[in-house]
Write a protein that holds these residues in place. Structure first.
Motif, short mmCIF file in Angstrom:
data_model
loop_
_atom_site.label_atom_id
_atom_site.label_comp_id
_atom_site.label_asym_id
_atom_site.label_seq_id
_atom_site.Cartn_x
_atom_site.Cartn_y
_atom_site.Cartn_z
N THR A 1 0.84 -1.20 0.00
CA THR A 1 0.00 0.00 0.00
C THR A 1 0.88 1.25 0.00
O THR A 1 0.63 2.20 -0.75
CB THR A 1 -0.96 -0.01 1.21
OG1 THR A 1 -1.80 -1.17 1.10
CG2 THR A 1 -1.83 1.23 1.23
N ARG A 2 1.92 1.26 0.80
CA ARG A 2 2.85 2.40 0.83
C ARG A 2 3.53 2.57 -0.53
O ARG A 2 3.69 3.70 -1.02
CB ARG A 2 3.90 2.22 1.94
CG ARG A 2 3.32 2.34 3.33
CD ARG A 2 4.38 2.49 4.43
NE ARG A 2 5.57 1.67 4.33
CZ ARG A 2 5.71 0.46 4.86
NH1 ARG A 2 4.71 -0.11 5.52
NH2 ARG A 2 6.84 -0.19 4.75
N ILE A 3 3.94 1.47 -1.13
CA ILE A 3 4.58 1.52 -2.45
C ILE A 3 3.61 2.06 -3.48
O ILE A 3 3.95 2.94 -4.29
CB ILE A 3 5.09 0.12 -2.87
CG1 ILE A 3 6.24 -0.32 -1.98
CG2 ILE A 3 5.50 0.11 -4.34
CD1 ILE A 3 6.57 -1.79 -2.09
N GLY A 4 2.37 1.54 -3.48
CA GLY A 4 1.37 2.01 -4.43
C GLY A 4 1.13 3.50 -4.32
O GLY A 4 1.02 4.21 -5.32
N LEU B 1 4.39 5.44 -5.59
CA LEU B 1 4.55 5.41 -7.04
C LEU B 1 3.47 6.25 -7.72
O LEU B 1 3.75 6.96 -8.69
CB LEU B 1 4.54 3.98 -7.55
CG LEU B 1 5.76 3.14 -7.12
CD1 LEU B 1 5.61 1.69 -7.56
CD2 LEU B 1 7.06 3.74 -7.66
N SER B 2 2.25 6.22 -7.21
CA SER B 2 1.19 7.04 -7.79
C SER B 2 1.50 8.53 -7.61
O SER B 2 1.28 9.33 -8.52
CB SER B 2 -0.16 6.69 -7.16
OG SER B 2 -1.20 7.40 -7.78
N GLU B 3 2.02 8.89 -6.46
CA GLU B 3 2.42 10.29 -6.22
C GLU B 3 3.49 10.73 -7.21
O GLU B 3 3.60 11.93 -7.50
CB GLU B 3 2.95 10.45 -4.79
CG GLU B 3 1.89 10.37 -3.73
CD GLU B 3 2.46 10.31 -2.31
OE1 GLU B 3 1.67 10.56 -1.39
OE2 GLU B 3 3.66 9.98 -2.13
N ASN B 4 4.26 9.78 -7.70
CA ASN B 4 5.32 10.09 -8.66
C ASN B 4 4.89 9.79 -10.10
O ASN B 4 5.72 9.63 -10.99
CB ASN B 4 6.58 9.32 -8.29
CG ASN B 4 7.27 9.94 -7.09
OD1 ASN B 4 7.99 10.90 -7.23
ND2 ASN B 4 6.99 9.41 -5.91
N ASN B 5 3.57 9.71 -10.31
CA ASN B 5 2.96 9.53 -11.64
C ASN B 5 3.39 8.27 -12.36
O ASN B 5 3.51 8.25 -13.59
CB ASN B 5 3.18 10.77 -12.51
CG ASN B 5 2.45 11.96 -11.93
OD1 ASN B 5 1.28 11.86 -11.57
ND2 ASN B 5 3.14 13.09 -11.80
N ILE B 6 3.67 7.23 -11.60
CA ILE B 6 3.95 5.92 -12.18
C ILE B 6 2.66 5.13 -12.15
O ILE B 6 1.99 5.03 -11.12
CB ILE B 6 5.09 5.22 -11.43
CG1 ILE B 6 6.38 6.06 -11.60
CG2 ILE B 6 5.28 3.79 -11.93
CD1 ILE B 6 7.57 5.53 -10.87
N ILE B 7 2.27 4.60 -13.31
CA ILE B 7 0.97 3.97 -13.50
C ILE B 7 0.98 2.52 -13.03
O ILE B 7 1.83 1.74 -13.45
CB ILE B 7 0.54 4.02 -14.98
CG1 ILE B 7 0.61 5.45 -15.54
CG2 ILE B 7 -0.84 3.40 -15.19
CD1 ILE B 7 -0.29 6.44 -14.86
N LEU B 8 0.01 2.19 -12.19
CA LEU B 8 -0.18 0.82 -11.71
C LEU B 8 -1.00 0.03 -12.72
O LEU B 8 -2.02 0.50 -13.22
CB LEU B 8 -0.94 0.84 -10.38
CG LEU B 8 -1.51 -0.50 -9.88
CD1 LEU B 8 -0.38 -1.46 -9.53
CD2 LEU B 8 -2.43 -0.27 -8.69
#
Length: 177
Positions: free
Chosen positions: A22-25, A28-35
């Motif tokens: 959850t922390r990683i998700g 990464l989302s805060e850094n505009n990396i798409i899940l």
């Protein structure tokens, strides 16, 4: 350039690993990396929940059929090519039910995108003891075929100090930020 990752894994992921996912998700989302994920219980939902804490638009949630696990995602597996690819790498495709085949075909899109020609940049996943098992094994096999880096958090099980392995994971992620 858009950076994507597959955040996937076992429905039986331990709680401490779910918290990390959850922390990683979120990060990464805060850094505009798409899940790219699949809305299954456990690991998938942990990544998705983290992503939602930052930016609900930074995700592609691939589901095998409409309303899977109450998802309203429009990324639904229908491509015959996804099924063909899944059949080619699954070790016992002929023994899979139709539902299982849809779940495995979904993994093709998680790794290769909507067009099945846009590989994700990396995969973060969990399988118990880092072993190839379940649907996550299908995604790992496909990732290896395309030389996509895979960080399997399940390998933490093999180390006495999970904090050291967590540090290794954050170092791995830094290469994509």
């Amino acid at each position: 350039m858009t950076i994507t990752y597959a955040g996937i894994g076992s429905r039986e992921t331990p709680n401490d690993v779910l918290s990390l996912m959850t922390r990683i998700g979120k990060f990464l989302s805060e850094n505009n990396i798409i899940l790219r994920s699949g809305h299954a219980g456990g690991a998938d939902l942990a990544f998705e929940n983290g992503c939602d804490l930052a930016n609900k638009n930074n995700k592609e949630i691939w589901i095998p059929w409409r309303n899977f696990n109450n998802s309203n995602s429009n990324f639904i597996v229908t491509s015959p090519e996804a099924f063909k690819m899944a059949a080619e790498i699954h070790p016992a495709w002929d023994r899979c039910s139709d539902g299982a085949k849809k779940l495995h075909a979904r993994n093709m899109h998680q790794i290769l995108g909507t067009d099945l020609n846009t590989p994700c940049n990396f995969v973060i996943c969990y399988t118990k003891n880092g072993l190839l098992s379940g649907g996550t094994a299908q995604a790992i096999r496909l990732s290896e075929k395309y030389n996509i880096p895979v960080f399997n958090i399940g390998n933490f099980d093999k180390h006495s100090d999970i904090k050291i392995r967590e540090q290794e994971l954050w170092e791995f992620i830094k290469h994509y930020i």
